[in-house]
Design a protein around this motif. Structure first.
Motif, short mmCIF file in Angstrom:
data_model
loop_
_atom_site.label_atom_id
_atom_site.label_comp_id
_atom_site.label_asym_id
_atom_site.label_seq_id
_atom_site.Cartn_x
_atom_site.Cartn_y
_atom_site.Cartn_z
N ASN A 346 0.86 -1.18 0.00
CA ASN A 346 0.00 0.00 0.00
C ASN A 346 0.90 1.24 0.00
OD1 ASN A 346 0.92 0.27 2.68
ND2 ASN A 346 -0.89 -0.78 3.50
N GLY A 347 0.29 2.39 0.11
CA GLY A 347 1.07 3.62 0.07
C GLY A 347 2.04 3.75 1.23
N LEU A 348 1.64 3.27 2.40
CA LEU A 348 2.53 3.34 3.56
C LEU A 348 3.79 2.51 3.32
CD1 LEU A 348 3.17 4.12 6.49
CD2 LEU A 348 1.84 2.12 7.22
N LEU A 349 3.63 1.32 2.79
CA LEU A 349 4.79 0.48 2.55
C LEU A 349 5.72 1.11 1.51
CD1 LEU A 349 6.34 -2.12 3.05
CD2 LEU A 349 4.98 -3.21 1.26
N SER A 350 5.15 1.73 0.49
CA SER A 350 5.99 2.39 -0.52
C SER A 350 6.87 3.45 0.13
CB SER A 350 5.11 3.00 -1.60
OG SER A 350 4.38 2.01 -2.28
N PHE A 351 6.28 4.21 1.05
CA PHE A 351 7.04 5.25 1.75
C PHE A 351 8.09 4.62 2.66
CE2 PHE A 351 7.63 7.79 5.60
CZ PHE A 351 8.09 8.98 5.06
N LEU A 352 7.70 3.64 3.47
CA LEU A 352 8.62 3.03 4.42
C LEU A 352 9.75 2.28 3.74
CD1 LEU A 352 6.14 1.66 7.12
CD2 LEU A 352 7.55 3.73 7.24
N ASN A 353 9.45 1.67 2.60
CA ASN A 353 10.48 0.93 1.89
C ASN A 353 11.60 1.86 1.42
OD1 ASN A 353 11.45 -1.59 0.80
ND2 ASN A 353 10.96 -0.78 -1.22
N GLU A 354 11.22 3.03 0.97
CA GLU A 354 12.23 4.00 0.54
C GLU A 354 12.93 4.63 1.74
OE1 GLU A 354 12.54 7.36 -2.91
OE2 GLU A 354 10.81 7.50 -1.57
N ALA A 355 12.21 4.77 2.84
CA ALA A 355 12.76 5.46 4.01
C ALA A 355 13.67 4.58 4.85
CB ALA A 355 11.61 5.98 4.88
#
Length: 438
Positions: A346-355
């Motif tokens: 989901n969108g949260l994972l996309s952010f966390l994966n990059e972070a």
């Protein structure tokens, strides 16, 4: 179920090309959870009665010590296992030269940058409050007033760093590498994965995977992997490997190095075999029960979950295998849950994966600086603990979002790939490859 050198999400009969492109979202979730979990774990050290830290709250307690021991028993092993799984996917579609080039760029450049710019902030936050601490490390000090300003300190830090590079020791690495010891360690494991990758693709390697598949089909077979962990650690301690290599120009805690290397290799093997993955899923609840029981038993033995010095007591002889058992049981339990429940994005994972990687690099200096001031406040320790977590997490994510993520140079220096410019939706759906913590 047959061995598959190209693991899939669910359908083991999927074509090899589709399997190679299938993204294992559970690995992304686990990586993000462990990295974010480092913030409360490192915040707990300020209040732990067991951990060594130069900045401490006036009141310490056993609860925070227990939290650190529990998380330490499986946190880093799980992170190295995820990195090993990621190495499998990376090596499945890269040449060795491409793989090593990418690892160098995404590991060594951020490491060099961070140890010269970010780690000094953490060290200054400590020594500015207690200048005498630096004498514990026997570093040559050229300017006795080096804490008078950050500029004076930074000049002394650079001199000390040059001394450290010429007189390497794990003790001095605490100052100049800090929590970033993980990065050169991971690069070393990436090198170790290369011969393993080629071997597992050879006829003998395929036969080895097939033998492991047969083993893990038996009830409890997946738990046999704890045996090398325990035996290797006990043997290396018995021969005093760290003492024997202390005079080497490049040395490490070889017991810990080997222990984590095995988890890295296990991650590689697990995702090279759909049979091993199925075994982990089947044994998740059993592993959880055994992990809870093992941790409870370990707490009855003095220093069982710590890397205590070698002795020949009955407690030590029992303690080393228990420590390995607890680590493997909890890793299997958590990985089983992730495979069953976290195979989505989901969108949260996309952010966390990059972070994930930038947050790992940034969090410790921020936790240290925030903690230095919060522990001086007049409030209950639990409230201080929560304040450190909230403030450090917010500042870390703000720095990532406003500085690291937005600019090409900071993305490069912190190990992120260049930002794509409006990729087509169809291409994006098929362009996923496993992105490691690196």
């Amino acid at each position: 179920m047959t061995t598959s050198l190209l693991p899939t999400q669910a359908d083991t009969s999927a074509p090899a090309g589709a399997a190679a492109l299938a993204r294992r979202y559970e690995l992304d979730w686990l990586r993000a959870f462990v990295v974010l979990g480092l913030i409360p774990i490192h915040a707990a050290v300020f209040f732990s009665s067991a951990a060594d830290l130069f900045i401490k709250n006036s009141d310490t307690n056993e609860i925070m010590a227990l939290l650190g021991v529990f998380a330490g028993s499986w946190g880093m092993p799980l992170l190295f296992l995820v990195a090993g799984a990621s190495a499998y996917f990376a090596l499945s579609h890269r040449t060795p030269r491409h793989y090593l080039g990418e690892r160098s760029k995404r590991l060594l450049i951020p490491f060099a940058f961070a140890t010269l710019t970010i780690i000094p902030l953490q060290v200054y936050a400590i020594v500015a409050g207690a200048p005498g601490i630096i004498s514990n490390f026997h570093l040559p000090i050229h300017d006795p007033n080096f804490t008078s300003s950050y500029l004076a300190f930074y000049v002394e830090y650079l001199r000390g760093y040059l001394y450290f590079l010429g007189h390497f020791s794990t003790t001095l690495a605490i100052i100049f590498w800090g929590h970033l010891w993980f990065i050169p360690r991971l690069f070393a494991y990436a090198l170790c994965a290369l011969p393993l990758c080629f071997f597992l693709r050879s006829p003998r390697g395929i036969r080895l995977l097939a033998a492991l598949d047969r083993l893990v089909r038996y009830p409890g077979g997946i738990f046999v992997f704890v045996v090398p962990l325990a035996i290797t650690e006990m043997f290396l301690r018995a021969v005093r490997i760290n003492d024997l290599t202390s005079h080497w120009p490049l040395n490490d805690d070889w017991v810990q190095f080997t222990f984590f290397l095995l988890f890295f290799v296990y991650g590689y093997l697990i995702f090279a075999s759909s049979t091993m993955q199925a075994a982990i899923i089947r044994h998740g609840w059993i592993a959880l029960a055994l992990g809870i029981a093992g941790f409870g038993l370990a707490l009855t033995q003095s220093d069982t979950l710590a890397t205590n010095a070698l002795n020949y007591s009955l407690g030590y002889a029992i303690g080393v295998p228990i420590r390995s058992l607890v680590s493997w049981f909890w890793v299997v339990a958590i990985l089983s849950f992730a495979m069953r429940r976290l195979a989505f994005t989901n969108g949260l994972l996309s952010f966390l994966n990059e972070a994930a990687f930038p947050v790992y690099v940034l969090h410790m200096p921020i936790v240290t600086i925030v903690g230095r001031y919060v522990v001086q406040l007049d409030m209950p320790w639990l409230l201080k603990f929560l304040v450190i977590i909230a403030v450090a997490l917010a500042l870390t994510l703000i720095v990532f979002q406003l500085i690291v993520r937005r600019f090409k140079v900071t993305r490069f220096l912190l190990g992120l790939k260049p930002r794509l410019q409006q990729p087509p939706a169809t291409a994006t759906a098929h362009a996923h490859t496993i992105i490691t913590l690196t």
